[in-house]
Design a protein around this motif. Structure first.
Motif, short mmCIF file in Angstrom:
data_model
loop_
_atom_site.label_atom_id
_atom_site.label_comp_id
_atom_site.label_asym_id
_atom_site.label_seq_id
_atom_site.Cartn_x
_atom_site.Cartn_y
_atom_site.Cartn_z
N GLY A 147 21.05 -9.41 -1.44
CA GLY A 147 20.22 -9.92 -2.14
C GLY A 147 19.43 -9.07 -2.94
O GLY A 147 20.04 -7.94 -3.29
N THR A 148 18.16 -9.30 -3.37
CA THR A 148 17.55 -8.18 -4.09
C THR A 148 15.94 -7.79 -3.44
O THR A 148 15.54 -8.62 -3.00
CB THR A 148 17.25 -8.79 -5.24
N LEU A 149 15.98 -6.55 -3.53
CA LEU A 149 14.74 -5.87 -2.90
C LEU A 149 13.54 -5.80 -4.17
O LEU A 149 13.83 -5.34 -5.20
CB LEU A 149 14.81 -4.61 -2.32
N VAL A 150 12.38 -6.39 -4.04
CA VAL A 150 11.47 -6.34 -4.99
C VAL A 150 10.11 -5.75 -4.56
O VAL A 150 9.80 -6.11 -3.35
CB VAL A 150 11.23 -7.69 -5.45
N ARG A 151 9.58 -4.84 -5.10
CA ARG A 151 8.22 -4.14 -4.77
C ARG A 151 7.43 -4.33 -5.97
O ARG A 151 7.65 -3.83 -7.08
CB ARG A 151 8.40 -2.79 -4.26
N THR A 152 5.99 -4.67 -5.62
CA THR A 152 4.84 -4.87 -6.73
C THR A 152 3.78 -4.49 -6.06
O THR A 152 3.55 -4.39 -4.94
CB THR A 152 4.72 -6.26 -7.16
N ALA A 153 2.57 -4.23 -6.96
CA ALA A 153 1.30 -3.70 -6.47
C ALA A 153 0.55 -4.86 -6.13
O ALA A 153 -0.68 -4.76 -5.68
CB ALA A 153 0.61 -2.86 -7.78
N ASP A 154 1.26 -6.36 -6.56
CA ASP A 154 0.16 -7.24 -6.34
C ASP A 154 1.37 -8.40 -5.62
O ASP A 154 1.94 -9.19 -6.22
CB ASP A 154 0.09 -7.89 -7.91
N PRO A 155 1.08 -8.33 -4.49
CA PRO A 155 2.06 -9.15 -3.64
C PRO A 155 1.74 -10.80 -3.80
O PRO A 155 2.72 -11.37 -3.82
CB PRO A 155 1.68 -8.70 -1.95
N ALA A 156 0.82 -11.21 -4.03
CA ALA A 156 0.32 -12.63 -4.50
C ALA A 156 1.20 -13.03 -5.67
O ALA A 156 1.55 -14.08 -5.66
CB ALA A 156 -0.97 -12.73 -4.53
N ALA A 157 1.16 -11.87 -6.74
CA ALA A 157 1.91 -12.20 -7.99
C ALA A 157 3.40 -12.46 -7.63
O ALA A 157 3.92 -13.25 -8.19
CB ALA A 157 1.77 -11.15 -8.93
N ILE A 158 4.03 -11.60 -7.03
CA ILE A 158 5.40 -11.78 -6.70
C ILE A 158 5.72 -13.09 -5.99
O ILE A 158 6.62 -13.82 -5.97
CB ILE A 158 5.95 -10.79 -5.89
N GLN A 159 4.95 -13.63 -4.91
CA GLN A 159 5.03 -14.71 -4.21
C GLN A 159 4.80 -15.92 -5.11
O GLN A 159 5.50 -16.77 -4.87
CB GLN A 159 3.95 -14.86 -2.98
N ALA A 160 3.91 -15.99 -5.95
CA ALA A 160 3.98 -17.13 -6.95
C ALA A 160 5.01 -17.02 -7.93
O ALA A 160 5.22 -18.19 -8.36
CB ALA A 160 2.53 -16.78 -7.91
N LEU A 161 5.77 -16.08 -8.38
CA LEU A 161 6.64 -15.85 -9.17
C LEU A 161 7.94 -16.45 -8.11
O LEU A 161 8.59 -17.50 -8.81
CB LEU A 161 7.04 -14.63 -9.42
N LEU A 162 7.86 -16.13 -7.12
CA LEU A 162 9.24 -16.60 -6.27
C LEU A 162 9.14 -18.34 -6.04
O LEU A 162 9.88 -19.10 -6.16
CB LEU A 162 9.34 -15.98 -4.84
N GLN A 163 7.70 -18.47 -6.02
CA GLN A 163 7.49 -20.05 -5.86
C GLN A 163 8.07 -20.80 -7.23
O GLN A 163 8.58 -21.85 -6.93
CB GLN A 163 5.86 -20.29 -5.68
N ARG A 164 7.68 -20.25 -8.33
CA ARG A 164 8.05 -20.92 -9.45
C ARG A 164 9.57 -20.93 -9.61
O ARG A 164 10.10 -21.75 -10.35
CB ARG A 164 7.29 -20.31 -10.68
N MET A 165 10.03 -19.81 -9.17
CA MET A 165 11.62 -19.84 -9.35
C MET A 165 12.34 -20.70 -8.01
O MET A 165 13.50 -20.86 -8.14
CB MET A 165 12.09 -18.18 -8.99
N GLY A 166 11.64 -21.24 -7.19
CA GLY A 166 12.13 -22.00 -6.17
C GLY A 166 12.89 -21.16 -5.15
O GLY A 166 13.64 -21.70 -4.32
#
Length: 299
Positions: A220-239
């Motif tokens: 898979g892919t490892l993703v790191r961001t300064a805003d954990p909530a933003a990445i979770q929202a992004l993943l939710q939009r991607m399903g």
């Protein structure tokens, strides 16, 4: 071939091994990995008939170990390098093994030389051996009967870097000539170099298994961001559902390019974006066994 079929072992209320199944094929080295207490040694003892399973079965060449005629001619076992008679010499240990298997003791000298025990070493009492020397003697003992299968539990313990390099070559040559190797080790980088297949166990259960390269490439892919909530929202939009890793990154079951494009379109700033397999076996192991007892794991 080694076949482990739904092996389970319980001690009272504790389930040390829980429905474990895997195979080890001729011509391959299978790395059997897991943190301390994961159930590796118990599984190997069940394969070798030393611990009776609560349920399930294990066979070598289609036959349970207990039913093998002259088992040392079929399967070589090294589960504890210190389980040798301390008062005997290295030569005596191998000579007795050869006689027990009905073999000519003339092969002993060659087998000792093959594992690097030459000069005065064969004449010394085992109690005077270092751990590394006992490991070498244990490998010679396991291979004295020219078996087609080797089952080795932490065989590199006590070996120096030269010894580890030597052992890697010995086992690789054994497998390349058609032998089957089941190798348990905490030396993850050494396993990554030598193994063809991986079986990772944690808390008595199989966490993953398969071809080494496929497992590492499909991580898979490892993703790191300064805003954990933003990445979770992004993943939710991607399903997609991300899995938090021990280092604060998130493991995403998607291609890095797809995640990167979605992040750019959504204005999500990424600090890190890379294939999870890029970190090799060590990273995969730590991610799979997060929350387990990692004492004794060498990186």
């Amino acid at each position: 071939m080694i076949t482990v079929d739904h092996l389970t072992k319980t001690y009272g209320a504790h389930r040390a091994v829980d429905d474990v199944s895997f195979t080890c094929e001729p011509g391959t080295v299978t790395g059997f990995l897991g943190p301390n207490g994961a159930g590796k040694s118990t599984t190997m003892r069940m394969i070798c008939g030393l611990t009776p399973p609560t349920s399930g079965r294990a066979t070598v060449g289609g036959v349970p170990y207990q039913r093998l005629g002259n088992p040392g001619r079929h399967i070589g076992v090294l589960l504890d390098a210190s389980a040798q008679h301390a008062g005997r010499t290295g030569r005596e240990v191998l000579a007795l093994a050869a006689m027990t298997m009905g073999l000519d003791t003339a092969r002993v000298t060659g087998r000792l030389a093959r594992v690097g025990l030459t000069g005065a070493a064969p004449k010394r009492r085992v109690r005077a051996y270092s751990l590394g020397m006992r490991q070498r003697l244990g490998l010679a003992y396991a291979m004295i009967g020219d078996p087609a299968v080797l089952i080795l539990d932490e065989p590199a313990n006590g070996l120096d870097p030269e010894g580890i390099h030597w052992m890697r070559g010995l086992l690789r040559d054994f497998a390349d000539r058609g032998g089957t190797v089941l190798l348990s080790s905490h030396l993850l980088r050494e396993v990554e170099v030598i193994a063809d297949r991986l079986v990772v166990i944690g808390n008595g259960r199989i966490l993953t298994q398969g071809d080494k390269e496929k497992l590492l490439n499909a991580a898979g892919t490892l993703v790191r961001t300064a805003d954990p909530a933003a990445i979770q929202a992004l993943l939710q939009r991607m399903g997609l559902t991300g899995t938090p890793s021990t280092d604060g990154s998130v493991l995403v079951p998607a291609d890095p390019r797809a995640v990167g494009r979605a992040a750019a379109a959504s204005g999500v700033a990424l600090l890190e974006l890379r294939p999870a397999g890029a970190g090799g076996l060590e990273e995969m192991f730590l991610r799979l066994t997060a929350g387990s007892d990692l004492e004794g794991v060498s990186r």
